[in-house]
Design a protein around this motif. Sequence first.
Motif, PDB file in Angstrom:
ATOM      1  N   ALA A   1       0.848  -1.206   0.000  1.00 17.89           N
ATOM      2  CA  ALA A   1       0.000   0.000   0.000  1.00 17.89           C
ATOM      3  C   ALA A   1       0.879   1.251   0.000  1.00 17.89           C
ATOM      4  CB  ALA A   1      -0.918  -0.011   1.210  1.00 17.89           C
ATOM      5  N   LEU A   2       1.956   1.214   0.766  1.00 18.03           N
ATOM      6  CA  LEU A   2       2.908   2.335   0.775  1.00 18.03           C
ATOM      7  C   LEU A   2       3.452   2.574  -0.629  1.00 18.03           C
ATOM      8  CD1 LEU A   2       5.293   1.978   3.847  1.00 18.03           C
ATOM      9  CD2 LEU A   2       3.901   3.957   3.277  1.00 18.03           C
ATOM     10  N   GLN A   3       3.796   1.461  -1.287  1.00 15.96           N
ATOM     11  CA  GLN A   3       4.303   1.579  -2.664  1.00 15.96           C
ATOM     12  C   GLN A   3       3.238   2.150  -3.587  1.00 15.96           C
ATOM     13  OE1 GLN A   3       5.879  -2.271  -3.803  1.00 15.96           O
ATOM     14  NE2 GLN A   3       7.888  -1.688  -3.024  1.00 15.96           N
ATOM     15  N   GLY A   4       1.994   1.850  -3.272  1.00 18.32           N
ATOM     16  CA  GLY A   4       0.901   2.365  -4.087  1.00 18.32           C
ATOM     17  C   GLY A   4       0.532   3.802  -3.740  1.00 18.32           C
ATOM     18  N   GLY A   5       1.237   4.384  -2.766  1.00 24.56           N
ATOM     19  CA  GLY A   5       1.047   5.807  -2.478  1.00 24.56           C
ATOM     20  C   GLY A   5      -0.021   6.109  -1.446  1.00 24.56           C
ATOM     21  N   VAL A   6      -0.466   5.115  -0.671  1.00 22.53           N
ATOM     22  CA  VAL A   6      -1.410   5.424   0.407  1.00 22.53           C
ATOM     23  C   VAL A   6      -0.784   5.037   1.749  1.00 22.53           C
ATOM     24  CG1 VAL A   6      -3.446   5.093  -1.064  1.00 22.53           C
ATOM     25  CG2 VAL A   6      -2.658   3.230   0.377  1.00 22.53           C
ATOM     26  N   GLU A   7      -1.193   5.769   2.776  1.00 25.85           N
ATOM     27  CA  GLU A   7      -0.645   5.468   4.095  1.00 25.85           C
ATOM     28  C   GLU A   7      -1.410   4.313   4.731  1.00 25.85           C
ATOM     29  OE1 GLU A   7       0.882   8.336   6.999  1.00 25.85           O
ATOM     30  OE2 GLU A   7      -0.817   7.735   8.223  1.00 25.85           O
ATOM     31  N   PRO A   8      -0.715   3.260   5.104  1.00 28.04           N
ATOM     32  CA  PRO A   8      -1.419   2.101   5.676  1.00 28.04           C
ATOM     33  C   PRO A   8      -1.635   2.195   7.195  1.00 28.04           C
ATOM     34  CG  PRO A   8       0.886   1.566   5.311  1.00 28.04           C
ATOM     35  CD  PRO A   8       0.720   2.997   4.901  1.00 28.04           C
TER      36      PRO A   8
ATOM     37  N   MET B   1       4.624 -11.249  17.076  1.00 27.35           N
ATOM     38  CA  MET B   1       4.051  -9.902  16.964  1.00 27.35           C
ATOM     39  C   MET B   1       5.137  -8.842  17.002  1.00 27.35           C
ATOM     40  SD  MET B   1       0.871 -10.091  19.503  1.00 27.35           S
ATOM     41  CE  MET B   1      -0.744 -10.578  18.968  1.00 27.35           C
ATOM     42  N   GLN B   2       6.038  -8.976  17.965  1.00 30.46           N
ATOM     43  CA  GLN B   2       7.084  -7.967  18.090  1.00 30.46           C
ATOM     44  C   GLN B   2       7.995  -7.969  16.869  1.00 30.46           C
ATOM     45  OE1 GLN B   2       8.419  -7.272  22.493  1.00 30.46           O
ATOM     46  NE2 GLN B   2       7.898  -9.425  22.311  1.00 30.46           N
ATOM     47  N   SER B   3       8.311  -9.144  16.348  1.00 30.99           N
ATOM     48  CA  SER B   3       9.209  -9.160  15.195  1.00 30.99           C
ATOM     49  C   SER B   3       8.513  -8.571  13.970  1.00 30.99           C
ATOM     50  CB  SER B   3       9.747 -10.576  14.932  1.00 30.99           C
ATOM     51  OG  SER B   3       8.728 -11.421  14.485  1.00 30.99           O
ATOM     52  N   ASP B   4       7.213  -8.832  13.822  1.00 33.07           N
ATOM     53  CA  ASP B   4       6.479  -8.227  12.709  1.00 33.07           C
ATOM     54  C   ASP B   4       6.419  -6.704  12.840  1.00 33.07           C
ATOM     55  OD1 ASP B   4       6.022 -10.441  11.237  1.00 33.07           O
ATOM     56  OD2 ASP B   4       3.924 -10.714  11.799  1.00 33.07           O
ATOM     57  N   ILE B   5       6.274  -6.222  14.072  1.00 33.43           N
ATOM     58  CA  ILE B   5       6.199  -4.771  14.287  1.00 33.43           C
ATOM     59  C   ILE B   5       7.543  -4.118  13.940  1.00 33.43           C
ATOM     60  CG2 ILE B   5       5.933  -2.990  16.068  1.00 33.43           C
ATOM     61  CD1 ILE B   5       3.874  -4.990  17.381  1.00 33.43           C
ATOM     62  N   LEU B   6       8.630  -4.770  14.303  1.00 38.48           N
ATOM     63  CA  LEU B   6       9.956  -4.241  13.941  1.00 38.48           C
ATOM     64  C   LEU B   6      10.085  -4.147  12.425  1.00 38.48           C
ATOM     65  CD1 LEU B   6      12.424  -6.151  16.319  1.00 38.48           C
ATOM     66  CD2 LEU B   6      11.467  -3.862  16.621  1.00 38.48           C
ATOM     67  N   GLY B   7       9.710  -5.230  11.763  1.00 40.65           N
ATOM     68  CA  GLY B   7       9.821  -5.247  10.299  1.00 40.65           C
ATOM     69  C   GLY B   7       8.916  -4.207   9.658  1.00 40.65           C
ATOM     70  N   ALA B   8       7.717  -4.077  10.200  1.00 41.28           N
ATOM     71  CA  ALA B   8       6.753  -3.131   9.642  1.00 41.28           C
ATOM     72  C   ALA B   8       7.276  -1.703   9.740  1.00 41.28           C
ATOM     73  CB  ALA B   8       5.427  -3.256  10.376  1.00 41.28           C
ATOM     74  N   TYR B   9       7.856  -1.378  10.882  1.00 37.91           N
ATOM     75  CA  TYR B   9       8.364  -0.016  11.038  1.00 37.91           C
ATOM     76  C   TYR B   9       9.523   0.225  10.067  1.00 37.91           C
ATOM     77  CZ  TYR B   9      10.197   4.294  12.862  1.00 37.91           C
ATOM     78  OH  TYR B   9      10.614   5.594  12.952  1.00 37.91           O
ATOM     79  N   ALA B  10      10.401  -0.762   9.975  1.00 41.39           N
ATOM     80  CA  ALA B  10      11.543  -0.618   9.066  1.00 41.39           C
ATOM     81  C   ALA B  10      11.086  -0.449   7.624  1.00 41.39           C
ATOM     82  CB  ALA B  10      12.464  -1.827   9.199  1.00 41.39           C
ATOM     83  N   ALA B  11       9.909  -1.025   7.297  1.00 36.47           N
ATOM     84  CA  ALA B  11       9.389  -0.913   5.934  1.00 36.47           C
ATOM     85  C   ALA B  11       8.642   0.401   5.712  1.00 36.47           C
ATOM     86  CB  ALA B  11       8.471  -2.099   5.641  1.00 36.47           C
ATOM     87  N   GLY B  12       8.507   1.213   6.742  1.00 44.89           N
ATOM     88  CA  GLY B  12       7.863   2.517   6.574  1.00 44.89           C
ATOM     89  C   GLY B  12       6.441   2.593   7.095  1.00 44.89           C
ATOM     90  N   ILE B  13       5.974   1.546   7.758  1.00 44.56           N
ATOM     91  CA  ILE B  13       4.608   1.527   8.285  1.00 44.56           C
ATOM     92  C   ILE B  13       4.582   2.241   9.644  1.00 44.56           C
ATOM     93  CG2 ILE B  13       2.751   0.001   9.086  1.00 44.56           C
ATOM     94  CD1 ILE B  13       4.086  -2.042   6.956  1.00 44.56           C
ATOM     95  N   ARG B  14       3.620   3.151   9.817  1.00 38.63           N
ATOM     96  CA  ARG B  14       3.625   4.008  11.008  1.00 38.63           C
ATOM     97  C   ARG B  14       2.347   3.928  11.842  1.00 38.63           C
ATOM     98  NH1 ARG B  14       8.002   3.615   9.765  1.00 38.63           N
ATOM     99  NH2 ARG B  14       9.547   5.190   9.222  1.00 38.63           N
ATOM    100  N   ASN B  15       1.325   3.227  11.336  1.00 41.48           N
ATOM    101  CA  ASN B  15       0.076   3.093  12.102  1.00 41.48           C
ATOM    102  C   ASN B  15      -0.209   1.615  12.315  1.00 41.48           C
ATOM    103  OD1 ASN B  15      -0.641   5.992  11.757  1.00 41.48           O
ATOM    104  ND2 ASN B  15      -0.967   5.385   9.631  1.00 41.48           N
TER     105      ASN B  15
END
Lengths: 132, 328
Positions: free
Chosen positions: B69-76, B90-104
Amino acid sequence: MSKTSEKIAEFIESHPTLNTCALAAENAIKKPVFGCQDCGQCILSYTAFTCPMRCPKEMRNGPCGGTRADGHCEVYPDRYCRWWLIYERAKKLGRVKKLRKLQKPVDRRLEHTSAWLNVFAGRIDPPSWGRE
Amino acid sequence: MLKSGSNLEKLLRAGHFVVCGEMGPPQAADSASILKKCGYFKGYVDAVNLTDNQTAIVRMSSVMSSYFALQGGVEPIMQMTCRDRNRLAMQSDILGAYAAGIRNILCLTGDYQTFGNHPDARGVFDLDSTQLVQMVKKMRDEKKFLCGDEMKQEPRMFIGAAANPFAEPFEFRVMNLAKKIEAGADFIQTQPVFDIPRFEKWMNAVREEGLEKEVHIIAGVMPVRSVKALLYMKDSVPGMSIADEYINRLEQIKDKEAAMEEGVKIAVEIMTRLKETPGVAGVHIMPVMWESVTPRLVEEAGLLPRPVAAEETEGKEQGTMCDVGCRM
């Protein structure tokens, strides 16, 4: 708790037979009366003496979004939602404010151990007996 | 100072009435459909929920879908349920998500596995949703894992939780909200509103406690295409309340197209009503398999153009964040 209680817990736990007896005594009361699920970290005193671990999702802080209009569970329609029961009983027993406490994640190491001994040993918080 | 620097957080803090969308990831190993759906949201909503195996049916993970979704130009807004992962995953997914640019992140319990397409699966439920909120807050604010170990780069997430104003035990639902706020929720998304009086009764109770000042409450809206969808929810989805008015209105219309028009009209009416409700900070449009209707709803509810978040110079990591997160 105290140094003495810790010593008592240590003594009982170091004797397998005593330990088994303590657990059996606790289960003999808690299983038939509360439907105890043996989590080893009892919060019955905070949840109007209604075990939240019988919830299919094991919700310890409140209900999920699926409680039915008649107060029944979304997963098992023939049973009441545990949190519906907890809230109804808390109102009757004057223990609603106790539901407000944030309950921390379950320590899975304590499952199938005696919650009483765990309180004595200081591994979990003691129960909150008093009314509000 | 901003907690995450997400577009959603900036707009809410600036007092804008926000609009969130929602899309279900594909039941396939293919990102094209996500990128295509992004077109329905770009410029029309401020952030989009990516669901996490909703109704317990296997789909692409919400982490990877949020990344696309980030690549598609919308904030996820990455949804995360307690059903499929234990606290480590859960914690490892959250780490990865933040590193990928996910903020919510939206912290949920999750639909029970027996309702989905793997009813024989084991449900995890290692944490409950309130504990998940608390864990994400601890990671963000204390830079610590749940166990207490420290981390170098914390995942600066804007933390969401759910509330259901329509399910029993009604009075306890407000205390439950207060607990989630204490645990660390920054925003709340509610179940879809089809019963305005009930929702307002809940909002009154929320305002009495002053909770709307401590958390941003985003109310759910679900456009439906036919009376069948409403009847299904009324009879088969526990914890929903559907006003008879909407059922009657849709029942009278036999033509399929006309029913869809009426469905849009009802959703717009509800959105307009929610906008006027004190304490409601935004709407969350959740069309099930009908994402393409989103732009129309936003436009007809008079919520266009979407505001652009003002750049804040204070605080760290604003720059890096906005490179990915704030494109409109």
